[in-house]
Motif scaffolding. Structure first.
Motif: not given
Length: 304
Positions: A279-301
């Protein structure tokens, strides 16, 4: 005996500018791997040993650090002597050489009177030392202590405690006592005590009866495997929970908050592997994916 070997290695480092792992291994009749483990323990005890690689590599005490009896208080030396003395009954003469070396640094150690206040200040962080000494005095004087405490799960509370003992386990100090707030025997990690007040009120010490601990959550039981390249940080972050397994360091620990577990594990990048739980492995993968998606979003600039 390891205690005697650690003391011997420390004295060897005092006597020489630099000494190699091979030389220490030959002198103390152990493997080079054992030497590296012992040097890590010496570092964890607060004696700064620098490590150098290359043809002229080896170990030496950091510049400006001198280990003499002037740099040890009587209390510092006394606690080591007292611990060895307590082991003498079960280990016979195995501890005698180490005890003789300590007495040579301070002959008064053999006297009971010099060991009235035994505090291992070397084993505690600077911020904890005053707190530990005050707790020790409260125990000797049978005085109630009031403390603000944060449990391992992050829950703050205020306690009124009849202090019974100070315990040192795996490099960590604990206060054992009767908690009036919870009406039972409790253990408090001293590093989690945020405020401490020794009261004038005294109490009559009573035997502390063992009972199931009710307040701690079970937490996440994790088995982690770290690359040797980060072993120094791992040993500092997980004291007493590390074992060497060939070319890696394995850690079995408990995380009481998933968010904290994720932040710690991801901070090691590819230098850590989660063996269990799944379960911890899956949580870490999900956490990393959430970070990736966060930085993949277009920024204001970036918007047009």
């Amino acid at each position: 005996m390891r205690l005697e070997r650690l003391l011997g290695m420390t004295l060897e480092l005092m006597a020489k500018k630099r000494v190699t792992a091979t030389e220490l291994a030959a002198k103390f009749e152990v493997s080079v791997r054992t030497v590296y483990r012992d040097v890590e323990l010496i570092n964890m005890a607060g004696i700064p040993v620098a490590s150098f690689t290359g043809a002229d590599g080896g170990f030496e005490l950091m510049d400006g650090y001198f280990l003499t009896r002037q740099h040890f208080s009587v209390d510092d030396l006394s606690v080591i002597y007292t611990l060895l003395k307590a082991m003498e009954g079960s280990m016979g003469g195995a501890v005698a050489p180490a005890m003789r070396k300590l007495v040579s640094l301070h002959p008064g150690l053999a006297s009971e009177g010099s060991r009235e206040a035994v505090i291992l200040s070397m084993s505690a962080a600077e911020s904890e030392r005053d707190r530990i000494r005050r707790l020790f005095q409260a125990i000797r004087q049978s005085r109630i202590v009031r403390l603000a405490y944060t449990s391992a799960s992050g829950t703050p509370s205020e306690r009124s405690v009849e202090p019974g003992n100070l315990l040192w386990e795996k490099g960590v100090w604990y206060l054992e006592g009767y908690c009036r707030s919870r009406r039972g025997k409790r253990y408090f990690r001293t590093s989690r005590i945020t405020e401490l007040e020794v009261m004038e009120e005294t109490f009559i010490p009573q035997p502390l009866l063992d009972e199931p601990e009710q307040e701690e959550v079970q937490g996440i039981q994790a088995h982690l495997r770290f690359d040797l390249s980060v072993r120094t940080r791992v040993l500092e972050q997980f004291p007493g929970e590390c074992t060497y397994q060939g070319d890696c360091v394995e850690v079995r620990t408990t995380f009481y908050k998933k968010e904290y577990a994720l932040s710690v594990i991801t901070s090691y990048g590819t230098n850590v592997e989660i063996i269990s739980p799944d379960d911890l492995q899956r949580d870490v993968i999900a956490h990393i994916e959430a970070i990736r998606q966060h930085y993949a979003k277009p920024r204001g600039g970036d918007r047009k």
